[in-house]
Design a protein around this motif. Structure first.
Motif, PDB file in Angstrom:
ATOM      1  N   HIS A   1      -2.917  -4.386  10.735  1.00 37.46           N
ATOM      2  CA  HIS A   1      -2.598  -3.734   9.380  1.00 37.46           C
ATOM      3  C   HIS A   1      -1.618  -2.465   9.804  1.00 37.46           C
ATOM      4  O   HIS A   1      -0.609  -2.145   8.921  1.00 37.46           O
ATOM      5  CB  HIS A   1      -3.795  -3.422   8.591  1.00 37.46           C
ATOM      6  CG  HIS A   1      -4.330  -4.478   7.957  1.00 37.46           C
ATOM      7  ND1 HIS A   1      -3.573  -5.170   6.798  1.00 37.46           N
ATOM      8  CD2 HIS A   1      -5.496  -5.119   7.718  1.00 37.46           C
ATOM      9  CE1 HIS A   1      -4.253  -6.229   6.356  1.00 37.46           C
ATOM     10  NE2 HIS A   1      -5.484  -6.193   6.623  1.00 37.46           N
TER      11      HIS A   1
ATOM     12  N   ALA B   1       0.397  -0.360   7.020  1.00 41.23           N
ATOM     13  CA  ALA B   1      -0.538   0.111   6.340  1.00 41.23           C
ATOM     14  C   ALA B   1      -1.183   1.546   6.711  1.00 41.23           C
ATOM     15  O   ALA B   1      -1.205   1.849   7.932  1.00 41.23           O
ATOM     16  CB  ALA B   1      -1.800  -0.841   6.249  1.00 41.23           C
TER      17      ALA B   1
ATOM     18  N   GLN C   1       0.796  -1.260  -0.099  1.00 45.50           N
ATOM     19  CA  GLN C   1       0.066  -0.135   0.063  1.00 45.50           C
ATOM     20  C   GLN C   1       0.836   1.082   0.030  1.00 45.50           C
ATOM     21  O   GLN C   1       0.625   2.209  -0.614  1.00 45.50           O
ATOM     22  CB  GLN C   1      -0.874  -0.001   1.220  1.00 45.50           C
ATOM     23  CG  GLN C   1      -2.167   1.123   1.043  1.00 45.50           C
ATOM     24  CD  GLN C   1      -3.015   1.346   2.068  1.00 45.50           C
ATOM     25  OE1 GLN C   1      -2.625   1.033   3.303  1.00 45.50           O
ATOM     26  NE2 GLN C   1      -3.941   1.328   2.088  1.00 45.50           N
ATOM     27  N   SER C   2       1.906   1.249   0.721  1.00 45.80           N
ATOM     28  CA  SER C   2       2.641   2.477   0.857  1.00 45.80           C
ATOM     29  C   SER C   2       3.799   2.811  -0.265  1.00 45.80           C
ATOM     30  O   SER C   2       4.078   3.913  -0.540  1.00 45.80           O
ATOM     31  CB  SER C   2       3.414   2.658   2.209  1.00 45.80           C
ATOM     32  OG  SER C   2       4.234   1.579   2.685  1.00 45.80           O
TER      33      SER C   2
ATOM     34  N   GLU D   1      -2.873   1.584  -6.664  1.00 47.31           N
ATOM     35  CA  GLU D   1      -3.629   2.215  -5.982  1.00 47.31           C
ATOM     36  C   GLU D   1      -4.395   1.102  -4.816  1.00 47.31           C
ATOM     37  O   GLU D   1      -5.050   0.132  -5.497  1.00 47.31           O
ATOM     38  CB  GLU D   1      -4.585   2.792  -6.582  1.00 47.31           C
ATOM     39  CG  GLU D   1      -5.436   3.841  -5.952  1.00 47.31           C
ATOM     40  CD  GLU D   1      -6.568   4.496  -6.534  1.00 47.31           C
ATOM     41  OE1 GLU D   1      -6.244   4.961  -7.763  1.00 47.31           O
ATOM     42  OE2 GLU D   1      -7.969   4.369  -6.348  1.00 47.31           O
ATOM     43  N   VAL D   2      -3.997   0.972  -3.788  1.00 50.99           N
ATOM     44  CA  VAL D   2      -4.503  -0.115  -3.103  1.00 50.99           C
ATOM     45  C   VAL D   2      -5.242   0.161  -1.957  1.00 50.99           C
ATOM     46  O   VAL D   2      -5.070   0.934  -1.020  1.00 50.99           O
ATOM     47  CB  VAL D   2      -3.140  -0.873  -2.269  1.00 50.99           C
ATOM     48  CG1 VAL D   2      -3.507  -2.100  -1.323  1.00 50.99           C
ATOM     49  CG2 VAL D   2      -2.057  -1.170  -3.457  1.00 50.99           C
ATOM     50  N   THR D   3      -6.456  -0.384  -1.983  1.00 54.70           N
ATOM     51  CA  THR D   3      -7.531  -0.132  -0.763  1.00 54.70           C
ATOM     52  C   THR D   3      -7.551  -1.346  -0.136  1.00 54.70           C
ATOM     53  O   THR D   3      -7.584  -2.510  -0.660  1.00 54.70           O
ATOM     54  CB  THR D   3      -8.786  -0.025  -1.615  1.00 54.70           C
ATOM     55  OG1 THR D   3      -8.926   1.014  -2.317  1.00 54.70           O
ATOM     56  CG2 THR D   3      -9.817   0.266  -0.170  1.00 54.70           C
ATOM     57  N   ILE D   4      -7.301  -1.249   1.217  1.00 59.41           N
ATOM     58  CA  ILE D   4      -7.286  -2.319   2.209  1.00 59.41           C
ATOM     59  C   ILE D   4      -8.545  -2.265   3.121  1.00 59.41           C
ATOM     60  O   ILE D   4      -8.950  -1.277   3.826  1.00 59.41           O
ATOM     61  CB  ILE D   4      -6.086  -2.339   3.262  1.00 59.41           C
ATOM     62  CG1 ILE D   4      -4.765  -2.708   2.498  1.00 59.41           C
ATOM     63  CG2 ILE D   4      -6.058  -3.546   4.385  1.00 59.41           C
ATOM     64  CD1 ILE D   4      -3.456  -2.448   3.289  1.00 59.41           C
TER      65      ILE D   4
END
Ligand SMILES: [Zn+2]
Length: 223
Positions: free
Chosen positions: A93, A98, A75-76, A81-84
């Motif tokens: 997380h 995250a 994510q970082s 483009e990551v949605t958790i």
């Protein structure tokens, strides 16, 4: 690429955080209808607080595992483009790096006033006599979503999943609503990463199976 990731109990299991669904687990002495419903809280708030105080202590003592760290890095650091989105109420997380996590079932480390809706950081030990910092009502509860309550941020979650190029379910069976509905919403590629194929395996385009601490870092590397 837009990636939407849904995580569940299987991700935190290797950090020592069992769920009350585990057979023989440490939470099986509690009756779900007593400790995880609004009715149970109304009937015996002290018992409900005892249950979540124990879970909170368990959470604080646990450490994020390789799967949490891999997802935190993804994510970082990545170009994606990551949605958790997580069903887990622990903070592993976040401690795994995250920055932005949607807790659809709330968080053990947050408190909620049942009277006015105020939220704040939960003390390690909550009691039925704790007063809300805003309205002073003695109706403070863990900020977790109980059976019979609506998960948080569902509109945002549905939008993120439907817009994703890749939807990945990790450590969750995705057989139970509302998680089950998310894979149906996904228009892109879908994949599950689980200990073993779940009943919903057929709903995904592909799957990878094994302990989360192995298969999640492998999958992140492969991207
Ligand atoms: Zn209040």
């Amino acid at each position: 690429m837009k990636i939407a990731i849904l995580t569940g109990a299987g991700l935190s299991a290797e950090s020592g955080l069992g769920t009350f669904r585990d057979k023989g687990g440490i939470w099986t002495k509690y009756d779900l209808t007593q400790v995880a419903t609004p009715e149970g809280f109304a009937a015996d708030p002290a018992l409900v607080h005892e249950f979540y105080n124990a879970r909170r202590a368990n959470c604080v003592e646990s450490e994020p595992n390789a799967a949490h760290f891999a997802l935190g890095e993804l994510q970082s650091d990545s170009a994606h483009e990551v949605t958790i989105i997580t069903q887990n109420i622990d903070d592993l997380h976040e401690r795994g790096g995250a920055k932005d996590v949607i807790h659809m079932h709330g968080q053990l480390l947050r408190a909620l006033c049942a009277n006015c809706g105020e939220r704040w950081d939960a003390p390690i030990i909550m009691t039925p006599t704790d007063l809300c910092p805003r309205c002073s009502a003695p109706q403070t509860r863990p900020d977790v979503v109980w059976f019979g309550e609506i998960p948080y941020a569902m509109e945002t979650i549905q939008q993120k999943v439907s817009e994703s190029d890749l939807f990945v379910a990790i450590g969750t069976s995705a057989t139970v609503y509302p998680a089950a509905g998310l894979v149906q919403l996904a228009r892109g590629e879908t994949r599950e990463l689980n200990l073993a194929p779940t009943d919903a395996a057929g709903a995904f385009d592909s799957g990878r199976y094994g302990p989360a601490t192995s298969i999640v870092p492998e999958w992140v590397q492969s991207l």
